[in-house]
Each structure stands twice: as C-alpha cells, then as structure tokens.
Design a protein around this motif. Structure first.
Motif, PDB file in Angstrom:
ATOM      1  N   PRO A 162       3.457  -3.484   4.865  1.00 48.53           N
ATOM      2  CA  PRO A 162       2.342  -3.900   4.030  1.00 48.53           C
ATOM      3  C   PRO A 162       2.989  -3.578   2.393  1.00 48.53           C
ATOM      4  O   PRO A 162       3.825  -3.053   2.152  1.00 48.53           O
ATOM      5  N   ALA A 163       2.254  -4.199   1.559  1.00 53.36           N
ATOM      6  CA  ALA A 163       2.114  -4.041   0.161  1.00 53.36           C
ATOM      7  C   ALA A 163       1.756  -2.489   0.069  1.00 53.36           C
ATOM      8  O   ALA A 163       1.055  -2.150   0.620  1.00 53.36           O
ATOM      9  N   SER A 164       2.507  -1.850  -0.680  1.00 51.48           N
ATOM     10  CA  SER A 164       2.005  -0.240  -0.717  1.00 51.48           C
ATOM     11  C   SER A 164       2.051   0.230  -2.223  1.00 51.48           C
ATOM     12  O   SER A 164       2.747  -0.383  -3.271  1.00 51.48           O
ATOM     13  N   ILE A 165       1.396   1.137  -2.696  1.00 46.73           N
ATOM     14  CA  ILE A 165       1.153   1.857  -3.914  1.00 46.73           C
ATOM     15  C   ILE A 165       1.447   3.275  -3.705  1.00 46.73           C
ATOM     16  O   ILE A 165       1.038   3.894  -2.642  1.00 46.73           O
ATOM     17  N   ARG A 166       2.069   4.050  -4.594  1.00 48.95           N
ATOM     18  CA  ARG A 166       2.590   5.367  -4.388  1.00 48.95           C
ATOM     19  C   ARG A 166       2.102   6.093  -5.875  1.00 48.95           C
ATOM     20  O   ARG A 166       2.644   5.569  -6.843  1.00 48.95           O
ATOM     21  N   ARG A 167       1.553   6.871  -5.672  1.00 53.56           N
ATOM     22  CA  ARG A 167       1.074   7.612  -6.935  1.00 53.56           C
ATOM     23  C   ARG A 167       0.851   9.293  -6.742  1.00 53.56           C
ATOM     24  O   ARG A 167       0.169   9.628  -5.968  1.00 53.56           O
ATOM     25  N   GLU A 168       1.939   9.940  -6.966  1.00 55.70           N
ATOM     26  CA  GLU A 168       2.157  11.168  -6.830  1.00 55.70           C
ATOM     27  C   GLU A 168       1.886  11.589  -5.195  1.00 55.70           C
ATOM     28  O   GLU A 168       2.818  11.157  -4.508  1.00 55.70           O
ATOM     29  N   HIS A 169       0.901  12.064  -4.645  1.00 55.22           N
ATOM     30  CA  HIS A 169       0.720  12.391  -3.422  1.00 55.22           C
ATOM     31  C   HIS A 169      -0.237  11.533  -2.571  1.00 55.22           C
ATOM     32  O   HIS A 169      -0.324  11.695  -1.417  1.00 55.22           O
ATOM     33  N   VAL A 170      -0.384  10.338  -3.015  1.00 54.89           N
ATOM     34  CA  VAL A 170      -1.381   9.553  -2.596  1.00 54.89           C
ATOM     35  C   VAL A 170      -0.455   8.215  -2.453  1.00 54.89           C
ATOM     36  O   VAL A 170       0.361   7.645  -3.065  1.00 54.89           O
ATOM     37  N   GLN A 171      -0.677   7.738  -1.254  1.00 51.95           N
ATOM     38  CA  GLN A 171       0.090   6.278  -0.846  1.00 51.95           C
ATOM     39  C   GLN A 171      -0.948   5.440  -0.040  1.00 51.95           C
ATOM     40  O   GLN A 171      -1.576   5.894   0.723  1.00 51.95           O
ATOM     41  N   ILE A 172      -1.080   4.219  -0.667  1.00 54.67           N
ATOM     42  CA  ILE A 172      -2.108   3.306   0.071  1.00 54.67           C
ATOM     43  C   ILE A 172      -1.485   1.835   0.528  1.00 54.67           C
ATOM     44  O   ILE A 172      -0.464   1.655  -0.274  1.00 54.67           O
ATOM     45  N   ALA A 173      -1.692   1.475   1.447  1.00 55.55           N
ATOM     46  CA  ALA A 173      -1.050   0.620   2.132  1.00 55.55           C
ATOM     47  C   ALA A 173      -2.094  -0.609   2.417  1.00 55.55           C
ATOM     48  O   ALA A 173      -2.948  -0.273   2.751  1.00 55.55           O
ATOM     49  N   ILE A 174      -1.667  -2.201   1.929  1.00 55.90           N
ATOM     50  CA  ILE A 174      -2.481  -3.134   1.867  1.00 55.90           C
ATOM     51  C   ILE A 174      -1.637  -4.250   2.836  1.00 55.90           C
ATOM     52  O   ILE A 174      -0.546  -4.556   2.702  1.00 55.90           O
ATOM     53  N   SER A 175      -2.726  -4.802   3.948  1.00 58.36           N
ATOM     54  CA  SER A 175      -2.013  -5.625   4.844  1.00 58.36           C
ATOM     55  C   SER A 175      -3.106  -6.887   5.003  1.00 58.36           C
ATOM     56  O   SER A 175      -4.085  -6.570   5.123  1.00 58.36           O
ATOM     57  N   THR A 176      -2.461  -7.960   5.074  1.00 58.60           N
ATOM     58  CA  THR A 176      -3.271  -9.171   5.640  1.00 58.60           C
ATOM     59  C   THR A 176      -2.825  -9.567   6.953  1.00 58.60           C
ATOM     60  O   THR A 176      -3.000 -10.728   7.581  1.00 58.60           O
ATOM     61  N   GLY A 177      -2.123  -8.710   7.788  1.00 56.20           N
ATOM     62  CA  GLY A 177      -1.559  -9.008   8.992  1.00 56.20           C
ATOM     63  C   GLY A 177      -0.515 -10.059   8.965  1.00 56.20           C
ATOM     64  O   GLY A 177      -0.289 -10.792   9.842  1.00 56.20           O
ATOM     65  N   GLY A 178       0.210 -10.230   7.739  1.00 57.48           N
ATOM     66  CA  GLY A 178       1.307 -11.382   7.648  1.00 57.48           C
ATOM     67  C   GLY A 178       0.885 -12.377   7.257  1.00 57.48           C
ATOM     68  O   GLY A 178       1.341 -13.520   7.213  1.00 57.48           O
ATOM     69  N   GLN A 179      -0.662 -12.717   7.232  1.00 59.49           N
ATOM     70  CA  GLN A 179      -1.096 -13.972   6.913  1.00 59.49           C
ATOM     71  C   GLN A 179      -1.218 -14.559   5.300  1.00 59.49           C
ATOM     72  O   GLN A 179      -1.100 -15.695   5.116  1.00 59.49           O
ATOM     73  N   SER A 180      -1.536 -13.495   4.580  1.00 58.43           N
ATOM     74  CA  SER A 180      -1.195 -13.664   3.188  1.00 58.43           C
ATOM     75  C   SER A 180      -0.323 -12.694   2.249  1.00 58.43           C
ATOM     76  O   SER A 180      -1.119 -11.905   1.561  1.00 58.43           O
ATOM     77  N   PRO A 181       0.902 -12.537   2.222  1.00 55.86           N
ATOM     78  CA  PRO A 181       1.448 -11.598   1.555  1.00 55.86           C
ATOM     79  C   PRO A 181       1.105 -11.656   0.010  1.00 55.86           C
ATOM     80  O   PRO A 181       1.128 -10.507  -0.582  1.00 55.86           O
ATOM     81  N   SER A 182       0.623 -12.904  -0.600  1.00 50.49           N
ATOM     82  CA  SER A 182       0.524 -13.020  -1.956  1.00 50.49           C
ATOM     83  C   SER A 182      -1.064 -12.429  -2.162  1.00 50.49           C
ATOM     84  O   SER A 182      -1.114 -11.781  -3.190  1.00 50.49           O
TER      85      SER A 182
END
Length: 151
Positions: free
Chosen positions: A113-133
């Motif tokens: 997935p696309a991901s974000i890391r800020r200190e102790h927080v990590q967020i993952a974002i996915s479109t199931g491979g349908q739309s990486p953009s």
C-alpha cells in the motif's frame, strides 16, 4: 466476477531475508522501504542504478535464477521485463514464498500500500491494486492533514 478483497497487515521483517529482482527506480523504492523495516535485502539484476551503491544490500549482478529465492521470506519482482517478473512470481509461488509482482497485481500474493510514517504512527492506504495513483493522492492529503496537526 467479485472484486478481490485484500487482507491488510503489517509484517515484522527485522533480520529476515527478502529478495528483490530488478535494480531500477521501482526496485530502489521497494528496497529502501524494506531496509527501513530492518530486512536483509538481496537484490539481483544485471545492471543497477547508481543509487544502490550506498545501500547495505547483498548485490548480485546477473540475471535471476530460481535458486536466488532460497531462504527468502518475501520476494519482489520489480524489473522492466514482463517475462522475468512472471518467472520470479511463478518460482516464488511454487516455493510458497509470498511475492509482489510490480507490473501485474493479479499475479501478486500481496500488494504494497501507499503509506505514511510520522513518529509512532503508520497509516497504509490501498485501492486493492486498482488505482495506485488514487492511493498516492489520498496519502498526500493525509500527509498534509497530519502536518497541520503537529503542535
């Protein structure tokens, strides 16, 4: 046909061997993320972009061989050659090694997935491979929001 639903998870790769086949920009991005996660990364490719020179990887300068998968916990097929990526994916699947095939989401055992890391927080974002953009667009908006939330 029903749309495939991926199961989200985070993996502990600390000290685990991960194989990346390919040494261009896509493989470089994946390799850096794996190193950040503490993986022991082996990269196999006949040619490497210069940015690999400073990375702490096992570097194998030649074409992929199915034996490169020996001992790997994960594999990434990230070349710009469809046939090589397909061979990596097929070989990994035969050995029961989860594989990500960069140019063919339908051949993947997992997607990144696309991901974000800020200190102790990590967020993952996915479109199931349908739309990486679209996932990248959402990531950018979340990064802006998180930056606004800083004290």
């Amino acid at each position: 046909m029903a749309r495939k639903l991926w199961y989200p998870m985070f993996l502990d790769l600390e000290g685990r061997r991960v194989l990346v086949v390919g040494a261009g920009p896509v493989a470089l991005r994946k390799t850096r993320g794996l190193l950040d996660a503490g993986a022991r990364v082996t990269v196999v490719a006949p040619k490497f972009v210069p940015e690999f020179d400073s990375l702490p990887i096992e570097r194998i300068e030649r074409e992929f061989d199915h034996r490169d998968l020996d001992g790997a916990a994960l594999a990434f097929a990230a070349t710009n050659v469809r046939e090589v990526n397909r061979r990596v994916g097929d070989a990994a699947k035969r050995l029961g090694i989860p594989v990500n095939v960069a140019d063919a989401p339908g051949e993947c055992a997992f997607i990144v997935p696309a991901s974000i890391r800020r200190e102790h927080v990590q967020i993952a974002i996915s479109t199931g491979g349908q739309s990486p953009s679209r996932a990248a667009e959402i990531r950018k908006k979340l990064e802006e929001w998180l930056d606004l939330m800083r004290p």
